[in-house]
Design a protein around this motif. Structure first.
Motif, PDB file in Angstrom:
ATOM      1  N   GLN A 114       0.853  -1.261  -0.116  1.00 21.60           N
ATOM      2  CA  GLN A 114      -0.111  -0.011   0.107  1.00 21.60           C
ATOM      3  C   GLN A 114       0.936   1.247   0.125  1.00 21.60           C
ATOM      4  OE1 GLN A 114      -3.316   0.622   0.114  1.00 21.60           O
ATOM      5  NE2 GLN A 114      -4.483  -0.848   1.146  1.00 21.60           N
ATOM      6  N   ARG A 115       1.640   1.164   0.856  1.00 19.14           N
ATOM      7  CA  ARG A 115       2.708   2.624   1.153  1.00 19.14           C
ATOM      8  C   ARG A 115       3.474   2.577  -0.261  1.00 19.14           C
ATOM      9  NH1 ARG A 115       8.537   2.017   4.014  1.00 19.14           N
ATOM     10  NH2 ARG A 115       9.405   4.018   3.242  1.00 19.14           N
ATOM     11  N   LEU A 116       3.887   1.548  -0.865  1.00 18.40           N
ATOM     12  CA  LEU A 116       4.839   1.680  -2.310  1.00 18.40           C
ATOM     13  C   LEU A 116       3.859   1.870  -3.444  1.00 18.40           C
ATOM     14  CD1 LEU A 116       7.142  -1.318  -1.524  1.00 18.40           C
ATOM     15  CD2 LEU A 116       7.807   1.215  -1.529  1.00 18.40           C
ATOM     16  N   GLN A 117       2.587   1.908  -3.305  1.00 22.61           N
ATOM     17  CA  GLN A 117       1.388   2.026  -4.121  1.00 22.61           C
ATOM     18  C   GLN A 117       1.441   1.045  -5.375  1.00 22.61           C
ATOM     19  OE1 GLN A 117       2.289   6.768  -3.417  1.00 22.61           O
ATOM     20  NE2 GLN A 117       0.877   6.234  -5.220  1.00 22.61           N
ATOM     21  N   PHE A 118       1.651  -0.113  -4.833  1.00 23.35           N
ATOM     22  CA  PHE A 118       1.607  -1.243  -5.966  1.00 23.35           C
ATOM     23  C   PHE A 118       0.180  -1.907  -6.008  1.00 23.35           C
ATOM     24  CE2 PHE A 118       6.392  -2.328  -5.037  1.00 23.35           C
ATOM     25  CZ  PHE A 118       6.852  -0.958  -5.879  1.00 23.35           C
ATOM     26  N   LYS A 119      -0.913  -0.926  -6.374  1.00 25.35           N
ATOM     27  CA  LYS A 119      -2.117  -1.312  -6.216  1.00 25.35           C
ATOM     28  C   LYS A 119      -2.461  -2.829  -7.169  1.00 25.35           C
ATOM     29  CE  LYS A 119      -3.747   3.330  -5.303  1.00 25.35           C
ATOM     30  NZ  LYS A 119      -4.562   4.411  -5.583  1.00 25.35           N
ATOM     31  N   ASN A 120      -1.748  -2.683  -8.111  1.00 24.25           N
ATOM     32  CA  ASN A 120      -2.048  -3.857  -9.140  1.00 24.25           C
ATOM     33  C   ASN A 120      -1.488  -5.383  -8.584  1.00 24.25           C
ATOM     34  OD1 ASN A 120       0.258  -3.272  -9.747  1.00 24.25           O
ATOM     35  ND2 ASN A 120       0.079  -3.652 -11.961  1.00 24.25           N
ATOM     36  N   LEU A 121      -0.753  -5.037  -7.603  1.00 22.29           N
ATOM     37  CA  LEU A 121      -0.235  -6.426  -6.954  1.00 22.29           C
ATOM     38  C   LEU A 121      -1.015  -6.743  -5.524  1.00 22.29           C
ATOM     39  CD1 LEU A 121       3.671  -5.706  -7.181  1.00 22.29           C
ATOM     40  CD2 LEU A 121       2.213  -7.242  -8.635  1.00 22.29           C
ATOM     41  N   LEU A 122      -1.736  -5.849  -5.185  1.00 25.45           N
ATOM     42  CA  LEU A 122      -2.560  -6.006  -3.724  1.00 25.45           C
ATOM     43  C   LEU A 122      -3.736  -7.132  -4.095  1.00 25.45           C
ATOM     44  CD1 LEU A 122      -3.184  -2.389  -2.774  1.00 25.45           C
ATOM     45  CD2 LEU A 122      -1.606  -4.162  -1.652  1.00 25.45           C
ATOM     46  N   GLY A 123      -3.947  -7.521  -5.282  1.00 30.28           N
ATOM     47  CA  GLY A 123      -4.744  -8.635  -5.484  1.00 30.28           C
ATOM     48  C   GLY A 123      -4.238  -9.774  -5.103  1.00 30.28           C
ATOM     49  N   ARG A 124      -3.151 -10.087  -4.960  1.00 28.91           N
ATOM     50  CA  ARG A 124      -2.580 -11.426  -4.486  1.00 28.91           C
ATOM     51  C   ARG A 124      -2.893 -11.488  -3.133  1.00 28.91           C
ATOM     52  NH1 ARG A 124       1.490 -14.039  -7.260  1.00 28.91           N
ATOM     53  NH2 ARG A 124       1.752 -13.125  -9.456  1.00 28.91           N
ATOM     54  N   PHE A 125      -3.091 -10.581  -2.270  1.00 29.89           N
ATOM     55  CA  PHE A 125      -3.346 -10.785  -0.759  1.00 29.89           C
ATOM     56  C   PHE A 125      -4.675 -11.121  -0.468  1.00 29.89           C
ATOM     57  CE2 PHE A 125       0.392  -8.249  -1.328  1.00 29.89           C
ATOM     58  CZ  PHE A 125       1.105  -8.413  -0.113  1.00 29.89           C
ATOM     59  N   ASP A 126      -4.836 -11.988   0.420  1.00 30.61           N
ATOM     60  CA  ASP A 126      -6.152 -12.398   1.029  1.00 30.61           C
ATOM     61  C   ASP A 126      -6.299 -11.916   2.544  1.00 30.61           C
ATOM     62  OD1 ASP A 126      -8.541 -13.362   1.219  1.00 30.61           O
ATOM     63  OD2 ASP A 126      -8.159 -15.300   1.531  1.00 30.61           O
ATOM     64  N   VAL A 127      -5.771 -10.701   2.724  1.00 31.75           N
ATOM     65  CA  VAL A 127      -5.759 -10.438   4.057  1.00 31.75           C
ATOM     66  C   VAL A 127      -6.737  -9.098   4.257  1.00 31.75           C
ATOM     67  CG1 VAL A 127      -3.356 -11.056   4.416  1.00 31.75           C
ATOM     68  CG2 VAL A 127      -3.997  -8.873   3.882  1.00 31.75           C
ATOM     69  N   GLU A 128      -7.062  -8.952   5.496  1.00 32.13           N
ATOM     70  CA  GLU A 128      -7.888  -7.551   5.928  1.00 32.13           C
ATOM     71  C   GLU A 128      -7.150  -6.708   6.687  1.00 32.13           C
ATOM     72  OE1 GLU A 128     -11.488  -8.145   7.604  1.00 32.13           O
ATOM     73  OE2 GLU A 128     -12.449  -9.540   6.185  1.00 32.13           O
ATOM     74  N   ALA A 129      -7.064  -5.425   6.317  1.00 28.32           N
ATOM     75  CA  ALA A 129      -6.195  -4.463   7.038  1.00 28.32           C
ATOM     76  C   ALA A 129      -6.743  -4.466   8.524  1.00 28.32           C
ATOM     77  CB  ALA A 129      -6.248  -3.357   6.367  1.00 28.32           C
ATOM     78  N   ASP A 130      -5.636  -4.163   9.254  1.00 33.50           N
ATOM     79  CA  ASP A 130      -6.511  -4.129  10.740  1.00 33.50           C
ATOM     80  C   ASP A 130      -7.263  -2.822  10.633  1.00 33.50           C
ATOM     81  OD1 ASP A 130      -4.807  -6.151  11.641  1.00 33.50           O
ATOM     82  OD2 ASP A 130      -3.047  -4.757  12.150  1.00 33.50           O
ATOM     83  N   SER A 131      -8.671  -2.822  11.276  1.00 37.10           N
ATOM     84  CA  SER A 131      -9.229  -1.726  11.752  1.00 37.10           C
ATOM     85  C   SER A 131      -8.444  -0.539  12.464  1.00 37.10           C
ATOM     86  CB  SER A 131     -10.404  -2.095  12.299  1.00 37.10           C
ATOM     87  OG  SER A 131     -10.235  -2.693  13.499  1.00 37.10           O
ATOM     88  N   ASN A 132      -8.669   0.682  11.983  1.00 42.83           N
ATOM     89  CA  ASN A 132      -8.051   1.789  12.662  1.00 42.83           C
ATOM     90  C   ASN A 132      -8.982   2.011  13.847  1.00 42.83           C
ATOM     91  OD1 ASN A 132      -5.648   2.163  10.660  1.00 42.83           O
ATOM     92  ND2 ASN A 132      -7.492   2.559   9.385  1.00 42.83           N
ATOM     93  N   ASP A 133      -8.179   2.759  14.995  1.00 41.99           N
ATOM     94  CA  ASP A 133      -8.798   3.119  15.976  1.00 41.99           C
ATOM     95  C   ASP A 133     -10.189   3.889  15.598  1.00 41.99           C
ATOM     96  OD1 ASP A 133      -7.044   1.743  17.510  1.00 41.99           O
ATOM     97  OD2 ASP A 133      -5.887   3.500  18.103  1.00 41.99           O
ATOM     98  N   VAL A 134     -10.023   4.572  14.732  1.00 41.76           N
ATOM     99  CA  VAL A 134     -11.204   5.529  14.382  1.00 41.76           C
ATOM    100  C   VAL A 134     -12.349   4.877  14.231  1.00 41.76           C
ATOM    101  CG1 VAL A 134     -10.561   5.913  11.908  1.00 41.76           C
ATOM    102  CG2 VAL A 134     -11.688   7.844  13.379  1.00 41.76           C
ATOM    103  N   GLU A 135     -12.419   3.686  13.481  1.00 45.44           N
ATOM    104  CA  GLU A 135     -13.313   2.802  13.075  1.00 45.44           C
ATOM    105  C   GLU A 135     -14.497   2.818  14.185  1.00 45.44           C
ATOM    106  OE1 GLU A 135     -13.243  -0.555  10.677  1.00 45.44           O
ATOM    107  OE2 GLU A 135     -11.480   0.321   9.457  1.00 45.44           O
ATOM    108  N   GLU A 136     -14.066   2.743  15.497  1.00 46.55           N
ATOM    109  CA  GLU A 136     -15.141   2.220  16.189  1.00 46.55           C
ATOM    110  C   GLU A 136     -16.260   3.541  16.492  1.00 46.55           C
ATOM    111  OE1 GLU A 136     -13.837   2.888  20.509  1.00 46.55           O
ATOM    112  OE2 GLU A 136     -11.848   2.917  19.623  1.00 46.55           O
ATOM    113  N   TYR A 137     -15.760   4.469  15.910  1.00 50.01           N
ATOM    114  CA  TYR A 137     -16.692   5.689  16.100  1.00 50.01           C
ATOM    115  C   TYR A 137     -17.454   5.943  14.856  1.00 50.01           C
ATOM    116  CZ  TYR A 137     -13.632   6.798  19.826  1.00 50.01           C
ATOM    117  OH  TYR A 137     -12.892   6.635  20.947  1.00 50.01           O
ATOM    118  N   PHE A 138     -17.398   4.800  13.816  1.00 50.93           N
ATOM    119  CA  PHE A 138     -18.324   4.840  12.402  1.00 50.93           C
ATOM    120  C   PHE A 138     -19.709   4.278  12.788  1.00 50.93           C
ATOM    121  CE2 PHE A 138     -14.602   4.316   9.490  1.00 50.93           C
ATOM    122  CZ  PHE A 138     -13.872   5.314   9.963  1.00 50.93           C
TER     123      PHE A 138
END
Length: 871
Positions: A276-300
């Motif tokens: 993500q940081r390197l902006q290799f967006k077309n390589l991210l499809g190889r991953f089957d992981v969910e990003a950790d929810s950020n602390d702020v999500e609890e307020y959504f």
């Protein structure tokens, strides 16, 4: 079944990728092309090999055993390019995040590690695949050790495979004998001296016959040719040294743990974050992981009850700053409630713990929500929305000065990146990684929160870089001016456009026939390969430049032939007309909307210099250099009862150059309103002003404008069809005439080298990373950018100030006339007939007083019943 290990020569593959993949940088300015290419090769290899074990070796860049014995052969190695060097530690971190074993050891080169590990694994009964760009590793090939050599071209990877038998077949020697061949022929890249006068062909012939250099030396008097015999005898010690240097150690002291190299799951959360940081967006499809929810999500929180929605808006209107997100959310909004705009959800954030998302439904429609956002924009001190211009047809904004677009702020801070979205802002400014697989309501909340939370950070950075005033007084107000222009659009006479296209079509058919007649056969004129064969083989035209794909038929090649060969002149005209027809005559028709007008898009965040660009369609690229191209402007017409008023800055960039350089001669010439090109010709060519010919004036004009763009003697010689020596003399005379300009340009380059960016009179920064490039051509480009960016960027800033002033004045006076187009240094007004004089006064006043320079800004103005007449 034998287990398999893949061994990758880290530096070698990284180096190959660096030179094979076009330069890439992420939002932080980190070069990433070598990392990207390396990962693509890695994935390709692993998909093909499916190994049980995997290890990447690296050099430590300390003296190796082989070379510390002979330091004189180490000192000439070419240093690593800085753009590549900065990627080495990053790829190591990425590999670690991917759970891929790496190994390096001071005193050993990567190929010694490869040799020792591959030998050890083969002895354990394993198959080995060595991935390296270094053909030295071919000496390691056996029946169970395969050498794989990747080649990266234009982002595509091809791989050559070698077992021992393949080495013998291609090179005529065994892998072991390959060492002796290199000992004789040497290798400058690896600082292996070899034997003078013995090339690859002779070396191979000698080793095929004698097996190794020792046996060849015993029969040295028999060697052919005589020069090889003499030199091997004379340089025998050097040959022995070369063999030592060329031999990869397969028994080195390497601390290798096979189990630690076991290949497991590479697609970790840590690796996902790196990608993500390197902006290799077309390589991210190889991953089957969910990003950790950020602390702020609890307020959504999603709210659907109208009473609660009203309460949230009431609370938000009391806040000083509100971030907004607007999204389609097609999966959650029933088609019955979908808005014609396509949007179906909004989100609000006005506190870190107050982040709400609201979907449209039967009771709470999008029109209702857009109405509430309009009310909100009137009430709050700071209304924040990414890509604000995109939503102005849905949200009415009265207090423009209370709005903030984070995308524009981020663009000013890094104008080399031109595709910002809110996820980029979240990552770069808030250190938030948003999971690409998040649902729309979560993303919408993030968009609102990012808008809310990024403002103070971005304002602080704009202050630190001294661009806050540029943002507040130019970029944000311009956003509303551009929206007004897009909303107004420009009228097109569809029938006239169709007729124009038909006329082009007839002319194209006529040209095709003439070209076929002259060529003596029918062929594909649009095929460079076929065209090259016709011109340079069949017709025997001179100066054919043959490339790997055939003869070059580029414009610069054909331009030189056109005066003497009518077929070439017709081919160039054919290209021009087909471009006009496909791009404009046919292309523009598809953009005409039901009101008979084209409503294009004007972009603020595309160019690094700050110039506005135009897309869908590109109305700034309407041809003007040829009469046939200019005729296209006839189809652009005003509404009935209106005329076009066109105003164009006269030589704005040269005037800015005069101001910035402070050159007294140039300033005086402009103050006296004299013909600047004729004056330049008179002084550069040392002839009286009244005796300057039209050709000399044209040449001086080319020098004047070329200097602004940092033109070289080679470039000027090409433009004027003169020798490079003559061009160099022109430039030298020019700088003698205007010494202040030479000083200014030199100082611009030095300042950019010192600070890393060029800057305009209004504080706009244009980073110039090319100045630090190890590549000469890139550095030269960087120097031209450093010279031109302050001039071109200032011109862009002045034009923006003028546009804002003109548009505000038209609206302030409640006039029917409207600003509809901006093309480089030109503004086009659709003026109501009773307002023409007033429009001309406004244009002249706002454009000529947009900046106070040491020389006057002058505007040329014309009226017309179509754009052609007005120009």
């Amino acid at each position: 079944m034998r287990e398999k290990i893949v061994l990758i020569d880290g530096h070698s593959i990284l180096n190959r990728a660096f030179y094979g993949v076009p330069d890439l940088t992420n939002a932080e300015g980190l070069h990433t092309n070598a990392i990207y290419g390396f990962l693509n090769i890695l994935f390709k290899i692993l998909d093909e090999e499916q190994p049980e074990y995997l290890t990447v070796t690296f050099d430590v860049h300390a003296p190796t055993f082989r070379h510390e014995m002979y330091p004189e052969y180490k000192g000439t190695r070419k240093p690593m390019a800085e753009e590549l060097r900065q990627q080495v530690p990053v790829i190591k971190e990425v590999l670690q995040a991917m759970n891929i074993a790496t190994i390096e050891k001071a005193g050993l080169e990567a190929d010694d590690l490869l040799g020792t590990i591959s030998h050890s694994c083969e002895e354990k009964g394993m198959d080995v695949a060595i991935i390296s760009g270094d053909r030295d590793t071919l000496q390691l090939a056996t029946e169970h050790v395969k050498i794989r050599i990747p080649k990266t071209k234009q982002g595509r990877t091809e791989i050559e495979d070698y077992f021992a038998s393949d080495v013998k077949e291609k090179y005529g020697v065994t892998p072991t004998e390959f060492i002796d061949v290199k000992a004789l022929m040497g290798d400058t890249a690896d600082n292996i001296p070899g034997v003078p006068g013995i090339g690859e062909k002779t070396a191979t012939k000698i080793i095929v016959e004698y097996g190794n250099i020792e046996n060849a030396h015993e029969h040295v008097s028999e060697l052919k040719p005589p020069r090889a015999s003499k030199n091997l005898d004379e340089f025998w010690d050097q040959a022995v040294l070369s063999k030592t240097l060329a031999t990869i150690d397969i028994h080195a002291d390497v601390p290798f743990d096979l189990e630690a190299a076991r290949h497991g799951n590479m697609y970790t959360k840590e690796a996902h974050d790196y990608f993500q940081r390197l902006q290799f967006k077309n390589l991210l499809g190889r991953f089957d992981v969910e990003a950790d929810s950020n602390d702020v999500e609890e307020y959504f929180k999603e709210i659907t009850e109208k009473a609660e929605i009203e309460q949230v808006f009431a609370e938000a209107m009391k806040a000083k700053l509100v971030g907004v997100g607007i999204s389609e959310d097609a999966g959650n909004v029933l088609p019955l409630f979908a808005h014609e705009s396509g949007y179906g959800r909004i989100s609000l954030a006005y506190d870190r713990e107050k982040i709400y998302t609201i979907p449209a439904d039967m009771e709470v429609t999008m029109d209702y929500l857009f109405g509430k956002l309009t009310e909100l924009a009137k009430k709050v001190d700071t209304f924040v929305l990414c890509n604000l211009k995109k939503y102005l047809s849905l949200i009415s904004v009265e207090k423009e000065e209370h709005c903030f677009d984070p995308i524009l702020a981020a663009y000013l801070l890094n104008p080399l990146k031109n595709d910002y979205d809110f996820e980029d802002i979240a990552r770069e400014q808030l250190n938030l990684i948003i999971d690409e697989k998040a649902d729309e309501k979560t993303k919408s909340c993030y968009e609102a929160y990012t808008a809310f939370a990024s403002v103070e950070i971005l304002k602080k950075k704009l202050d630190e870089t001294k661009m806050k005033k540029l943002f507040d007084e130019i970029e944000m107000p311009l956003l509303f001016t551009l929206y007004d222009m897009e909303h107004a659009g420009v009228k097109i006479e569809a029938d006239a456009l169709k007729t124009y296209g038909e006329q082009l079509g007839s002319k194209i058919v006529e040209l095709e026939k003439n070209i076929y007649d002259k060529a003596g056969e029918v062929f594909n004129i649009n095929s460079p390969k076929q065209l090259g064969v016709i011109l340079f083989e069949k017709m025997g035209l001179p100066n054919g430049k043959k490339t790997k794909t055939g003869y070059s038929t580029a414009a610069d090649v054909l331009d030189k032939l056109a005066p003497d060969y009518p077929i070439v002149s017709e081919i160039l005209e054919y290209r021009q007309l087909t471009k006009l027809k496909s791009t404009y005559a046919d292309g523009l028709a598809g953009f005409i909307q039901t009101d008979g007008r084209i409503h294009g898009t004007f972009n603020q965040t595309i160019t690094a210099t700050g110039r506005i660009s135009s897309t869908e369609p590109n109305l700034q690229n309407i041809p003007i250099r040829t009469e046939l191209g200019r005729l296209l402007r006839k189809v652009f017409v005003p509404e009935e009862g209106y005329v076009f008023v066109d105003a164009d800055y006269s030589q704005i960039e040269l005037r800015i150059l005069a101001h910035c350089s402070g050159d007294e001669q140039l300033i005086q010439a402009y103050r006296e309103a004299r013909d600047i090109h004729r004056i330049t010709a008179s002084q550069v060519f040392h002839i009286p002003f009244d005796e300057v010919t039209d050709l000399q004036r044209r040449n001086a004009k080319a020098v004047n404008f070329g200097i602004v763009y940092g033109i070289s003697s080679f470039g000027l010689s090409q433009d004027l069809s003169i020798t490079r020596k003559e061009a160099a003399q022109y430039i030298e005379n020019y700088f003698q005439t205007y010494p202040g300009i030479k000083t200014f340009l030199d100082e611009s380059v030095e300042n950019a080298k010192e600070h890393g960016y060029a800057v305009t009179l209004y504080g706009r920064r244009r980073p110039v990373p090319e100045l630090k490039s190890s590549n000469f051509m890139q550095r030269s480009f960087g120097e031209r950018v450093a010279m031109n960016a302050p001039i071109q960027g200032t011109a862009a800033d002045i034009m923006k100030i003028a546009m804002i002033g003109v548009n505000r004045e038209l609206k302030k006076r409640n006039m029917k006339s409207r600003l509809i187009l901006q093309v480089h240094d030109e503004l086009l007004i659709e003026a109501y007939q009773d307002e023409v004089e007033e429009v001309q006064t406004i244009l002249k006043d706002q454009m000529e007083h947009a900046a106070e320079l040491k020389v006057p800004l002058i505007v040329d103005m014309h009226n017309g019943n179509n754009w052609y007449e007005a120009k």
